[in-house]
Motif scaffolding. Structure first.
Motif, PDB file in Angstrom:
ATOM      1  N   ILE A  63       0.877  -1.176   0.000  1.00  0.00           N
ATOM      2  CA  ILE A  63       0.000   0.000   0.000  1.00  0.00           C
ATOM      3  C   ILE A  63       0.901   1.209   0.000  1.00  0.00           C
ATOM      4  CG2 ILE A  63      -1.689   1.311   1.313  1.00  0.00           C
ATOM      5  CD1 ILE A  63      -2.682  -1.286   2.466  1.00  0.00           C
ATOM      6  N   GLN A  67       0.822   5.835   2.414  1.00  0.00           N
ATOM      7  CA  GLN A  67      -0.075   5.594   3.543  1.00  0.00           C
ATOM      8  C   GLN A  67      -0.172   6.800   4.472  1.00  0.00           C
ATOM      9  OE1 GLN A  67      -1.534   2.297   3.990  1.00  0.00           O
ATOM     10  NE2 GLN A  67      -2.816   3.469   5.368  1.00  0.00           N
ATOM     11  N   GLN A  96     -12.500   5.035   2.602  1.00  0.00           N
ATOM     12  CA  GLN A  96     -11.323   5.862   2.397  1.00  0.00           C
ATOM     13  C   GLN A  96     -11.454   6.812   1.231  1.00  0.00           C
ATOM     14  OE1 GLN A  96      -9.177   5.711   4.834  1.00  0.00           O
ATOM     15  NE2 GLN A  96     -10.800   4.378   5.578  1.00  0.00           N
ATOM     16  N   PRO A 136      -7.391   0.144   3.073  1.00  0.00           N
ATOM     17  CA  PRO A 136      -6.901   0.601   4.363  1.00  0.00           C
ATOM     18  C   PRO A 136      -8.096   0.874   5.275  1.00  0.00           C
ATOM     19  CG  PRO A 136      -6.774   2.357   2.747  1.00  0.00           C
ATOM     20  CD  PRO A 136      -7.413   1.210   2.063  1.00  0.00           C
ATOM     21  N   GLN A 142      -4.138   1.703  12.272  1.00  0.00           N
ATOM     22  CA  GLN A 142      -4.388   1.764  10.834  1.00  0.00           C
ATOM     23  C   GLN A 142      -4.000   0.402  10.297  1.00  0.00           C
ATOM     24  OE1 GLN A 142      -5.649   4.228   9.184  1.00  0.00           O
ATOM     25  NE2 GLN A 142      -5.619   5.745  10.825  1.00  0.00           N
ATOM     26  N   ALA A 161      -4.237  -2.472   6.911  1.00  0.00           N
ATOM     27  CA  ALA A 161      -4.566  -2.710   5.516  1.00  0.00           C
ATOM     28  C   ALA A 161      -5.064  -4.143   5.438  1.00  0.00           C
ATOM     29  CB  ALA A 161      -3.344  -2.521   4.646  1.00  0.00           C
TER      30      ALA A 161
END
Ligand code: ADP
Length: 945
Positions: free
Chosen positions: A22, A25, A35, A132, A193, A195
Motif C-alpha cells: 500500500i 499511507q 477511504q 486501508p 491503521q 490494511a
C-alpha cells in the motif's frame, strides 16, 4: 520516498511476512470509514496487478468443495489464466515477487471454522480488494491485536447502520468477507491503521462469543461463476462503462481505468470496479450477497449506465452554459473593439449618441437643481453600463421621462376675465350661476398672480440695488418657500348628472385661459400607485397619472380635470384619495413627489377641477378641499335651446355638413327630446342629433339635392321607433298604485309604488323592490299612520285587520332609498283601503312624520324635471321646498306645471286621490272603462302618425 522507507521499516518490524503493498499511507484514516479516493485508488491499482493469485486460489477452493471432475476439464483454461496473470505480475517489484504466496499459502485458503468478526461502518470489503481501514474502538483494537498474533484472518462485515456503536450480532449483515490483515500501524493516539485484503465470501452461521469481541462460526460461500458468452459480454460492457465514467468524474485516477482493462475474471471485474465506484451501502452489500457473477455484473452494469446518463447530462448542461458565457464575453469584447474603432475614426457610437442626445435634452429641460443633479448622476451611470444590461433600459426610460417633463415650460397666457366670460358664453347656454362662480375664481387668481408678479419685480429691483452695494460678498440663497405665495383658493368641483356640461365647462375654462386641457378619469381607481406611480425598483414601474398627464400636455400650467372623484375606491392597495389630497392641497402640491420620479415636482401652477355625479360618496377630506358647484338637469326648453345653438352646429361640422345644407324645426328637436331620450343632461340628445346629421350627410352624398329640411314627422324615418312613452297614465288604472319621485346620481326618476293586501293572521308588512333601510322605515311608518288614523282618513276603524300588506316598488335598477317616498306610501295605502284611485297625472314627494306632517326633501329640481319628462303636470311637494323651487326652476317650466305644496298628509291625499271609489274588485264601471280605452287608442294612433 521517505515515507516508503519508513514504511518498509515498519513492514519489516511489524509484519515480518507477506505484505500487501500500500503506497502513500500518509493520509489519516478515520475510524471505520471508507477511504478517500486517491488512497483507495493507489492501494487497489496495485491490488489489481496482484490479485490474480488469490483469485486463482479461491477458484480452486470453490471447485474443490463443489465439483472436482469439472476442475480437470477446465485445467487448460486455468493454466492460461495463470500464465497471463503471471506476465502481469512480472511488472511488480522483485521484493514483492519474493513474498508472493506460495503453494503453501493456497492450502491456507481453507479457513478455520470459527473466526473473529469485525463490523465495518459504511464499508463493504470485497474479495480481491485491498483497503486501508482505521480501527478506533477498544474491542476492535483488541480483536486486531489478537488476530495479528495468530493467522491474521478476520471476517469483515458491514453494519446495517453506521449510527450504531458496538454493533451486536443483530446489527450486521450475514454475508461478509474473510480477509487477511496485511499491515498494521499503531497511531500515537492508540488507534490502529490496518490494511486488509479480501479473500473469500463467507456466511456467518452462529456467534460463539460476543465479548470481548464477536466470534462466529462461518461457511465459505464462493461465487457461482458462469462461463458463457453473455457473461463475457456483460463484463466487457461494465469495463467500458467504467472507462467512460472515469473520464467524467474526478475521484478515480486514470491508472485504475487502465488497470481494469487487464482484468480477466468477471468476478474480479465486479469487485474491483465496485470498490472504486461510489454507490450506497445497500447496493454494495447486494453485490456481495448475490451468488451469481452474471447477476452481479448485470446489477453493476445497470447502475453504471444510470450514473453515466446523469453525469453526461450534467456535463452537457455545463458545456452549453459555458458556451453561452463565452458568447456574451465575445460580444462584449467585439463591442468594446467597435467603440475603440469608432473613437479612432472620430465617429459616434450608438450609445454615445444616445448619451449625448440625453445630455442635450437635460440642458434644455431647465430642471430645478435637485432634478438636474439626479439627471446627471443617472446619465453618468448610463454611460458606464453595457446596452445589453437590463438596468440600461431602466435608466434610459427614466431619463427620457425626466427630460420630457415640463419643469419650467408654461403656456405663458395670463388670465383675462373678460375674455373668459366671452368664451364661457360662447360654449354654454345658461348655467349663469356656475359661470359667475368660475369667473370669480379666475378673477381672484388673476389678481393674486398680478400682485405676486409686481412683488417679485420690486424685489428683484431691490436685490439688484443691494448687489451693486455689496459686490463681491456672497449672497445667501433665498429659499423657495419664502417667495412662494400659497394659492389657497379651493378646488372647484362640478357635481351633477351626466351630460350636463361638466367636462365641456372645464374645456372652456382651459380655452378661456389659453391653456392645455387634460382629463384624468378616477372612476374605479383603487390603487394609490395609479396617482403616485410605482417605485423604480419594481419591474414595469411607471409614473402615476398626474406625472404622465403633465408629460403629455408638455406644459406645467394646464387645466386638469379629475373626473368622477366620487368613484375613487380604497382597499388594501392603499387609499388613492389620500394621494389626491396631496395633489390638491396647495400647501403640499408645490413639491408633489411621484414614486417613480422620486423628485419633487411643482404642481402649484396646474388648475385642477374635479367632477362628480353625486356628492355623498366623495371622501370627506377631499370634499373639504373643494367648492361644490351643482349642475342639475335641463328642462325641455333648455334642451331645445342647447340643441339648436350648440349641439346641432357641432354635429353638423362633425359630420361634414355645411351650414344651410340641413335645416331642422324646433319641433324635431322637441320630439327627439321627448320620445327618443329620457335623461337629465343632453348627452343622448347630442348622439341622436348626430345620427340625424349622419343620415342626412349620407343622403346628400348619395346625390339628393340640398338643403334637406327635416320635419317632426320625418323623425321616426331617421331615428327609428319612438323609445319612450308617458307611461304614468297607463299604469295608474286601479287603487293601490301611485307615482313617486326619487333623486339618483344620473338625475331624477319617477317610480311607481304599488300595494296589495291578502288575508293573513300575522298582519305582516312585506316590502320588495330593493328598498334601502330608510325607505323601509318610511313604509312601516306610513302603515302605522294609516292604521292609527283610519277613522280620520275615512277608512274602516280596523283597516287592514287580519291582512298581510305587500308594498312593491318596481324597477330594481334605480337605487331607492331615503325618506322622500313617505307621502307616496301613505297615499298608496289609503288608496288601497278606500278604493279611490290616485290621479294619473300627479306625482308626489315628501318625507312624513308619524303624526302626518310633511317634511322637506332634497333634489327638488331634478325630481320636477323627471316628472315633466314623463308627462306629469301636477307635482305635490312639501311646503318648505317652495322656496327652492322658485329659485331653481326656470320660469317657463313653472308656468307649464301645477304645484301643490303640502304641510300635512291630508293635503297630499286631497290632491292625489280621485273623489269616487271604483267598484270593489278595483275595476271602474264598464262605461268609464270603454271611454278610457277609446281615449288611449286615439292617443296611440296620434303617436304613430
Ligand atoms: P358631463 O361632463 O357633465 O357628463 P359633457 O360636458 O360631456 O357632460 O356634456 C355633454 C355634451 O353636452 C357636450 O357636448 C357639451 O358641450 C354639451 N352641453 C352640456 N351642457 C351644455 C350647455 N349648457 N350649453 C351647451 N352645450 C352643453
Amino acid at each position: 520516498m521517505q515515507k516508503s522507507d519508513q514504511e518498509r521499516d515498519l513492514e519489516q518490524k511489524e509484519l515480518q511476512s507477506e505484505t500487501i503493498p500500500i503506497q502513500n499511507q500518509e493520509h489519516e484514516i478515520n475510524a471505520d470509514e471508507p477511504q478517500g479516493g486517491s488512497e483507495q485508488v493507489e492501494a487497489s491499482s496495485s491490488a489489481a496487478d496482484e490479485k490474480k493469485e488469490p483469485k486463482k486460489r479461491v477458484r480452486k477452493t470453490a471447485r474443490a468443495s463443489t465439483k472436482e471432475t469439472k476442475d480437470a476439464q477446465e485445467e487448460p483454461r486455468k493454466e492460461r489464466t495463470t500464465r497471463k496473470a503471471r506476465s502481469v505480475e512480472e511488472r511488480s517489484s522483485k521484493r514483492r515477487r519474493e513474498s508472493e504466496p506460495t503453494e503453501a499459502d493456497e492450502e491456507q485458503m481453507v479457513f478455520p471454522e470459527v473466526l473473529p468478526v469485525l463490523p465495518l461502518k459504511d464499508v463493504v470489503v470485497y474479495p480481491f480488494s485491498v483497503q486501508p481501514l482505521g480501527v478506533g474502538q477498544e474491542r476492535s483494537i483488541r480483536l486486531i491485536d489478537d488476530v495479528m498474533r495468530s493467522d491474521r484472518l478476520v471476517v469483515l462485515v458491514a453494519q446495517k447502520s453506521a449510527d450504531i456503536e458496538q454493533a451486536g450480532p443483530d446489527d450486521i449483515f450475514r454475508i461478509g468477507t474473510v480477509s487477511r490483515v496485511g499491515r498494521m500501524f499503531r497511531m500515537p493516539d492508540g488507534t490502529l491503521q490496518i490494511a486488509v485484503q479480501g479473500l473469500e465470501r463467507v456466511e456467518i452461521n452462529e456467534f460463539t462469543q460476543e465479548k470481548p469481541y464477536l466470534m462466529a462460526r462461518i461457511t465459505p460461500r464462493p461465487d457461482v461463476q458462469e462461463e458463457d458468452t453473455e457473461t463475457e459480454a456483460l463484463k466487457r460492457n461494465v469495463i467500458s462503462y467504467f472507462q467512460r465514467l472515469v473520464a467524467l468524474v474526478q475521484n478515480v485516477p486514470e491508472g485504475v481505468a487502465a488497470a481494469t482493462l487487464n482484468l480477466e475474471e468477471p468476478r474480479q471485474v465486479v469487485y474491483v470496479i465496485a470498490t472504486f465506484v461510489q454507490m450506497d451501502l445497500e447496493l454494495r452489500q447486494k453485490l456481495l450477497e448475490i451468488d451469481s457473477v452474471h447477476e452481479k455484473l448485470a446489477q453493476l452494469s445497470s447502475f453504471l449506465t444510470h450514473e453515466l446518463e446523469i453525469l453526461e447530462l450534467g456535463k452537457k448542461i455545463q458545456t452549453s452554459a459555458q458556451e453561452e458565457m463565452g458568447k456574451m464575453q465575445r460580444e462584449y469584447l467585439l463591442r468594446e473593439q467597435l467603440k475603440a474603432i469608432q473613437r479612432e475614426l472620430g465617429e459616434e457610437s450608438e450609445e454615445q449618441a444616445t448619451v449625448n442626445e440625453l445630455r442635450h435634452k437635460i440642458d434644455e429641460a431647465h430642471m430645478p437643481e435637485e432634478a438636474l443633479k439626479e439627471a446627471n448622476r443617472e446619465l453618468s451611470r448610463l454611460e458606464k453600463l453595457p446596452t445589453a444590461s437590463p438596468e440600461y433600459s431602466i435608466i434610459r426610460t427614466y431619463l427620457e421621462l425626466l427630460v420630457s417633463l415640463p419643469w419650467s415650460k408654461g403656456s405663458g397666457e395670463r388670465i383675462d376675465v373678460a375674455h373668459a366670460r366671452q368664451v364661457l358664453d360662447e360654449d354654454h347656454y345658461d348655467l349663469e350661476k356656475i359661470k359667475e362662480r368660475i369667473l370669480e375664481y379666475l378673477a381672484v387668481r388673476h389678481l393674486k398672480e398680478e400682485r405676486q408678479r409686481a412683488e417679485a419685480a420690486r424685489e428683484r429691483e431691490l436685490q439688484e440695488g443691494e448687489e451693486e452695494e455689496q459686490k463681491g460678498t456672497t449672497q445667501p440663497l433665498q429659499s423657495q418657500e419664502e417667495k412662494r405665495v400659497i394659492n389657497r383658493e379651493p378646488i372647484l368641483c362640478f357635481v351633477g348628472p351626466p351630460g350636463v356640461g361638466k367636462t365641456s365647462l372645464g374645456q372652456s375654462i382651459a380655452r378661456a385661459l389659453g391653456r392645455k386641457f387634460a382629463r384624468i378619469s378616477l372612476g374605479g381607481i383603487r390603487d394609490e400607485a395609479e396617482i403616485r406611480g410605482h417605485r423604480r425598483t419594481y419591474i414595469g414601474a411607471m409614473p402615476g397619472r398626474i406625472i404622465q398627464t403633465l408629460r403629455r400636455v408638455e406644459t406645467n400650467d394646464p387645466v386638469i380635470m379629475l373626473d368622477e372623484v366620487d368613484k375613487v375606491g380604497a382597499d388594501w392597495r392603499g387609499d388613492p384619495s389620500s394621494a389626491l389630497l396631496e395633489v390638491l392641497d396647495p400647501e403640499q402640491n408645490y413639491s408633489f413627489r411621484d414614486n417613480y420620479l422620486d423628485l419633487p415636482f411643482d404642481l402649484s401652477k396646474v388648475m385642477f377641477i374635479a367632477t362628480a355625479n353625486a356628492l355623498e360618496p366623495i371622501p370627506a377630506p377631499l370634499r373639504d378641499r373643494m367648492e361644490i358647484l351643482e349642475l342639475s338637469g335641463y328642462t325641455e326648453e333648455q334642451k331645445v335651446h342647447i340643441a339648436r345653438s350648440y349641439l346641432l352646429p357641432k354635429q353638423l361640422e362633425a359630420n361634414g355638413l355645411k351650414q344651410g345644407e340641413m335645416t331642422v324645426d324646433d319641433d324635431v328637436i322637441r320630439r327627439v327630446v321627448r320620445e327618443y331620450t329620457r335623461e337629465a343632461g343632453v348627452r343622448n340628445l347630442e348622439r341622436e342629433i348626430g345620427t340625424l346629421c349622419r343620415k342626412v350627410a349620407k343622403q346628400i352624398s348619395e346625390g339628393q339635392p340640398s338643403p334637406i329640411h327635416v320635419t317632426a314627422d320625418d323623425v321616426p324615418e331617421y331615428l327609428g321607433r319612438r323609445r319612450f312613452f308617458e307611461e304614468a297614465a297607463e299604469r295608474l288604472d286601479r287603487p293601490g298604485i301611485a307615482t313617486g319621485l326619487v333623486w339618483t346620481p344620473v338625475g331624477g326618476e319617477i317610480i311607481f309604488v304599488e300595494a296589495a293586501t291578502m288575508p293573513g293572521r300575522e298582519e305582516r308588512l312585506i316590502l320588495t323592490g330593493q328598498l334601502g333601510d330608510v325607505m323601509k322605515e318610511s313604509a312601516a311608518a306610513a302603515l302605522s299612520y294609516v292604521r292609527s288614523n283610519a277613522v280620520e282618513l275615512g277608512l274602516p276603524r280596523h283597516v287592514f285587520e287580519n291582512q298581510n300588506i305587500h308594498i312593491h316598488v318596481p324597477a330594481g335598477a334605480i337605487p331607492k332609498d331615503g325618506p322622500s317616498a313617505g307621502v307616496t306610501m301613505v297615499t298608496v295605502l289609503v288608496s288601497l283601503a278606500s278604493g279611490r284611485r290616485v290621479r294619473s297625472d300627479v306625482a308626489m314627494t315628501g318625507e312624513m312624520t308619524l303624526r302626518g306632517r310633511v317634511m322637506p326633501i332634497g333634489g327638488v329640481k331634478e325630481k320636477v324635471l323627471a316628472a315633466f319628462r314623463s308627462g306629469i303636470r301636477t307635482v305635490i311637494l312639501p311646503q318648505k321646498n317652495e322656496a327652492d323651487l322658485m329659485e331653481d326652476l326656470p320660469k317657463e317650466l313653472r308656468d307649464q306645471m301645477h304645484f301643490v305644496f303640502a304641510t300635512d298628509i291630508r293635503d297630499v291625499l286631497e290632491a292625489a286621490l280621485e273623489d269616487e271609489p271604483v267598484s270593489k274588485n278595483g275595476k271602474e264601471d264598464s262605461n268609464v272603462r270603454r271611454k278610457r280605452k277609446k281615449d288611449k287608442e286615439k292617443e296611440k294612433a296620434g303617436a304613430h302618425a
